[in-house]
Design a protein around this motif. Structure first.
Motif, PDB file in Angstrom:
ATOM      1  N   GLY A 477      43.677  -7.970   8.911  1.00 32.60           N
ATOM      2  CA  GLY A 477      44.036  -9.314   8.468  1.00 32.60           C
ATOM      3  C   GLY A 477      42.924 -10.011   7.707  1.00 32.60           C
ATOM      4  O   GLY A 477      42.929 -11.239   7.582  1.00 32.60           O
ATOM      5  N   GLN A 478      41.975  -9.273   7.195  1.00 34.02           N
ATOM      6  CA  GLN A 478      40.873  -9.865   6.425  1.00 34.02           C
ATOM      7  C   GLN A 478      40.269  -8.815   5.504  1.00 34.02           C
ATOM      8  O   GLN A 478      40.426  -7.614   5.716  1.00 34.02           O
ATOM      9  N   ARG A 479      39.582  -9.284   4.472  1.00 27.76           N
ATOM     10  CA  ARG A 479      38.866  -8.399   3.570  1.00 27.76           C
ATOM     11  C   ARG A 479      37.394  -8.330   3.992  1.00 27.76           C
ATOM     12  O   ARG A 479      36.840  -9.342   4.461  1.00 27.76           O
ATOM     13  N   GLY A 480      36.794  -7.190   3.801  1.00 28.86           N
ATOM     14  CA  GLY A 480      35.387  -7.068   4.125  1.00 28.86           C
ATOM     15  C   GLY A 480      34.522  -7.833   3.137  1.00 28.86           C
ATOM     16  O   GLY A 480      34.893  -7.998   1.966  1.00 28.86           O
ATOM     17  N   ALA A 481      33.366  -8.312   3.588  1.00 27.89           N
ATOM     18  CA  ALA A 481      32.472  -9.073   2.711  1.00 27.89           C
ATOM     19  C   ALA A 481      31.077  -9.087   3.316  1.00 27.89           C
ATOM     20  O   ALA A 481      30.890  -8.881   4.519  1.00 27.89           O
ATOM     21  N   ILE A 482      30.087  -9.287   2.432  1.00 27.82           N
ATOM     22  CA  ILE A 482      28.693  -9.452   2.867  1.00 27.82           C
ATOM     23  C   ILE A 482      28.303 -10.906   2.678  1.00 27.82           C
ATOM     24  O   ILE A 482      28.479 -11.474   1.599  1.00 27.82           O
ATOM     25  N   ILE A 483      27.779 -11.515   3.733  1.00 30.32           N
ATOM     26  CA  ILE A 483      27.335 -12.912   3.678  1.00 30.32           C
ATOM     27  C   ILE A 483      25.832 -12.905   3.944  1.00 30.32           C
ATOM     28  O   ILE A 483      25.388 -12.575   5.050  1.00 30.32           O
ATOM     29  N   LEU A 484      25.056 -13.210   2.924  1.00 30.40           N
ATOM     30  CA  LEU A 484      23.597 -13.152   3.022  1.00 30.40           C
ATOM     31  C   LEU A 484      23.051 -14.480   3.520  1.00 30.40           C
ATOM     32  O   LEU A 484      23.261 -15.526   2.885  1.00 30.40           O
ATOM     33  N   LEU A 485      22.337 -14.447   4.645  1.00 31.68           N
ATOM     34  CA  LEU A 485      21.768 -15.664   5.225  1.00 31.68           C
ATOM     35  C   LEU A 485      20.459 -16.015   4.534  1.00 31.68           C
ATOM     36  O   LEU A 485      19.807 -15.148   3.925  1.00 31.68           O
ATOM     37  N   PRO A 486      20.009 -17.261   4.644  1.00 35.12           N
ATOM     38  CA  PRO A 486      18.731 -17.650   4.020  1.00 35.12           C
ATOM     39  C   PRO A 486      17.561 -16.885   4.626  1.00 35.12           C
ATOM     40  O   PRO A 486      17.613 -16.464   5.786  1.00 35.12           O
ATOM     41  N   GLU A 552      32.933  -8.169  -1.818  1.00 38.49           N
ATOM     42  CA  GLU A 552      32.780  -9.629  -1.833  1.00 38.49           C
ATOM     43  C   GLU A 552      31.401  -9.991  -1.293  1.00 38.49           C
ATOM     44  O   GLU A 552      30.940  -9.421  -0.298  1.00 38.49           O
ATOM     45  N   PHE A 553      30.773 -10.965  -1.942  1.00 45.72           N
ATOM     46  CA  PHE A 553      29.398 -11.317  -1.589  1.00 45.72           C
ATOM     47  C   PHE A 553      29.258 -12.834  -1.639  1.00 45.72           C
ATOM     48  O   PHE A 553      29.723 -13.486  -2.574  1.00 45.72           O
ATOM     49  N   LEU A 554      28.617 -13.381  -0.634  1.00 46.05           N
ATOM     50  CA  LEU A 554      28.381 -14.828  -0.572  1.00 46.05           C
ATOM     51  C   LEU A 554      26.975 -15.055  -0.046  1.00 46.05           C
ATOM     52  O   LEU A 554      26.580 -14.461   0.963  1.00 46.05           O
ATOM     53  N   GLU A 555      26.206 -15.906  -0.733  1.00 53.77           N
ATOM     54  CA  GLU A 555      24.845 -16.206  -0.291  1.00 53.77           C
ATOM     55  C   GLU A 555      24.795 -17.645   0.189  1.00 53.77           C
ATOM     56  O   GLU A 555      25.189 -18.572  -0.545  1.00 53.77           O
ATOM     57  N   LEU A 556      24.303 -17.851   1.407  1.00 46.22           N
ATOM     58  CA  LEU A 556      24.291 -19.185   2.008  1.00 46.22           C
ATOM     59  C   LEU A 556      23.004 -19.919   1.666  1.00 46.22           C
ATOM     60  O   LEU A 556      21.943 -19.308   1.490  1.00 46.22           O
ATOM     61  N   ASP A 557      23.118 -21.225   1.612  1.00 47.81           N
ATOM     62  CA  ASP A 557      21.998 -22.096   1.256  1.00 47.81           C
ATOM     63  C   ASP A 557      21.334 -22.602   2.540  1.00 47.81           C
ATOM     64  O   ASP A 557      22.000 -23.151   3.426  1.00 47.81           O
ATOM     65  N   GLY A 558      20.004 -22.444   2.614  1.00 47.53           N
ATOM     66  CA  GLY A 558      19.285 -22.852   3.812  1.00 47.53           C
ATOM     67  C   GLY A 558      19.290 -24.344   4.052  1.00 47.53           C
ATOM     68  O   GLY A 558      19.018 -24.813   5.168  1.00 47.53           O
ATOM     69  N   ALA A 559      19.597 -25.138   3.027  1.00 48.75           N
ATOM     70  CA  ALA A 559      19.607 -26.597   3.187  1.00 48.75           C
ATOM     71  C   ALA A 559      20.920 -27.091   3.774  1.00 48.75           C
ATOM     72  O   ALA A 559      21.039 -28.283   4.113  1.00 48.75           O
ATOM     73  N   GLU A 560      21.896 -26.244   3.911  1.00 45.86           N
ATOM     74  CA  GLU A 560      23.200 -26.677   4.412  1.00 45.86           C
ATOM     75  C   GLU A 560      23.293 -26.463   5.920  1.00 45.86           C
ATOM     76  O   GLU A 560      22.585 -25.635   6.509  1.00 45.86           O
ATOM     77  N   SER A 561      24.223 -27.180   6.541  1.00 47.85           N
ATOM     78  CA  SER A 561      24.410 -27.099   7.985  1.00 47.85           C
ATOM     79  C   SER A 561      25.297 -25.907   8.347  1.00 47.85           C
ATOM     80  O   SER A 561      25.950 -25.310   7.479  1.00 47.85           O
TER      81      SER A 561
END
Length: 577
Positions: A477-486, A552-561
């Protein structure tokens, strides 16, 4: 006062420059074993073709005299010759190797260590000469110097004959696609210009060289120190009818051009000095590109057109091989260092599994269980040598079974890359068909390779999964993805908190720390992968490999909550927060 002599007419200078620019360019490499006289031969060529400045000659004359004077074992007559040379009475007694052995270590040891490039101009052509080291320890430098050459001169000491290192150099030259080879049997003065010695050595090496596929092989009996058959025919070899080495250089066909090859443009940098300008900078590796051409950005496959070709001197309508330019494209397509631009009608090969010829440079043998890095053009990919197909035995050119390659071994290998190489077979395109092997731990260059083509059928070839991405999507029920943390100290704590939040929402999620391959494997299995990586290299590798694998790739921003991260992840998947 003769003002005309002080200020030559500008027109004459322009004519001189124009004439010089019209001369054909030839790239030459001089190879051979240690102390075969490579540097002396090149120094002689430079000296007799007026390729040296007066102060260079004076400096070498002083050094030659000093060297002769400091030899305690030198006989008095040799010391007298050195003193005459220092006084300029006998310029022929110069130590010509000093013109090219520029490093102090080279002069002290009397050997060439690094590649030295020298420039020579004759009435008919311009010649760039690569003086390469002969010691087995510096074979990598020899291969570097030969990689761009159009012709090669291989020297053999008339007293020693053909050595194993001589065969190795000839074979490497043939591997690199050099079409013309001259065999210079040097130090003929030390064997009294014996014709039988020359014919025995020359025939042995020429027969060996002809089996390697050279288009032309010529033999010359020379004495680099005495100047026989270098630029002037020697009276001491009346039996030689092959002319001089310089005449051979002037008679060779024009340099091989890559203008007519398919267009290849490895992207070096993305230039964006302001919001209104975005250009892709690099060097045209082969072919020609024109404004308005439809091109393809690889590996993404996006097509667009060339809007402009910019240079430091202004815009151009077209650019050809070896020109460094900046290309602006009609669309804002995603492209960065490591990508390659090509005409859509003539794309390069995209190979992850390939056969290649390899020259091994490291004292540590090739380990098929280790992971290496392959650098080809501007692209670097983790790779593993799947197996050594065979090792070349240079004595008889036979192919021997082997499990590994040792220092200076040459063999065919099967290579498996984590990311596809955007390349051509080396025989079709030297610019995009060569690569180097880098040790992933030490970052030493341990080998050089030439692409042969896609790997043949192999029982060990990687087997593709029988489960499709769509099937995994339906099951999970979902697609695989990489989420890169700060890249922060708190990333580990944040990762587990984010994992908890996403898991409570019913998502299949996992964390991965630093390992690019693990992160990609989990994402391919359909999981949301929370990747942690502090090193810039690891973060860059994650971005590039995710893009190449179309994950799929998403990079998160360290300034966000944390709440903002959850919201961004949800939106990126096309769902309402």
């Amino acid at each position: 006062m003769d003002t005309a002599r002080q200020s030559p007419p500008p027109l004459d200078i322009q004519q001189l420059l124009d004439e010089h620019s019209r001369r054909e360019l030839l790239r030459l490499v001089v190879v051979g074993s240690v102390d075969d006289g490579k540097s002396t031969l090149i120094g002689r060529l430079l000296y007799e073709c007026d390729g040296l400045f007066e102060d260079q000659i004076a400096a070498v004359r002083r050094a030659s005299a000093k060297r002769a004077a400091t030899r305690t074992e030198a006989p008095p007559e040799l010391l007298a010759q050195g003193l005459k040379a220092a006084a300029g009475a006998e310029p022929e007694e110069l130590d010509f190797s000093l013109f090219t052995d520029g490093l102090r270590a080279e002069r002290e040891q009397g050997i060439t260590i690094d590649v030295a490039y020298r420039y020579l101009s004759t009435p008919r052509r311009k010649v760039i000469i690569a003086d390469t080291p002969g010691h087995i320890q510096y074979t990598r430098n020899m291969a570097t110097g030969a990689s761009t050459a159009d012709a090669a001169v291989i020297l053999v000491d008339a007293r020693l004959g053909v050595l194993a290192q001589t065969r190795r150099h000839a074979y490497i030259a043939s591997l690199l696609g050099i079409p013309y080879l001259a065999v210079a049997v040097n130090k003929m003065d030390l064997v009294d210009f014996d014709r039988a010695t020359f014919e025995r050595i020359g025939t042995e090496l020429a027969d060996f060289a002809r089996t390697l596929g050279f288009e032309g092989v010529r033999l010359f009996p020379v004495s680099a120190s005495q100047g026989d058959n270098i630029t002037r025919a020697s009276t001491r070899t009346p039996w030689h009818e092959g002319g001089t080495l310089l005449a051979w250089l002037e008679s060779l066909p024009h340099q091989r051009r890559l203008d007519g090859a398919p267009f290849r443009f490895p992207v070096q940098y993305v230039l964006r000095p302001h919001q209104d300008y975005r250009g892709l900078a690099g060097q045209v590796a082969s072919g020609t590109v024109r404004v308005g051409d439809e091109i393809q950005v690889l590996p993404s496959g996006r097509r667009t057109r060339v809007e402009s070709i910019d240079t430091f001197d202004g815009p151009l309508t077209e650019a050809s091989a070896s020109m460094s330019v900046t290309l602006r494209l009609s669309d804002e397509v995603d492209a960065s260092r490591g990508d390659l631009l090509a005409h859509a009608s003539t794309p390069p090969l995209s190979l992850q599994h390939l056969d290649a010829m390899l020259v091994w440079f490291s004292e540590q043998p090739l380990d098929v269980t280790r992971r290496y890095l392959v650098k080809q053009a501007t692209r670097t990919a983790p790779a593993q040598v799947e197996r050594v197909v065979w090792r070349k035995e240079l004595e008889d050119l036979s192919e021997r079974p082997a499990d590994s390659l040792s220092l200076n071994d040459i063999g065919q290998v099967r290579l498996l890359c984590r990311r596809p190489l955007l390349c051509d077979a080396y025989q079709a395109n030297r610019a995009t068909g060569a690569f180097i092997i880098i040790d992933a731990l030490t970052h030493d260059t341990v080998g050089a390779g030439l692409v042969l083509g896609p790997a043949g059928t192999s029982a060990t070839r990687e087997v593709a999964s029988l489960v499709t991405a769509a099937e995994r999507h339906g099951r999970l029920g979902q697609r695989g993805a990489i989420i890169l943390l700060p890249a922060t100290r708190e990333a580990s704590n944040l990762a587990v908190e984010l994992e908890r939040r996403l898991f409570d929402q019913g998502r299949h999620v996992a964390t991965a720390s630093g390992d690019v391959e693990v992160a990609l494997a989990l994402a391919r299995a359909g999981l949301l992968v929370l990747a942690q990586a502090d090193a810039p290299q690891a973060r860059r590798a994650l971005r590039e490999e995710a893009r190449d694998a179309r994950t799929e790739f998403l990079e998160l921003d360290g300034a966000e909550s944390l709440e903002r991260w959850v919201e961004r992840i949800t939106r990126s998947r096309g769902e309402a927060p």
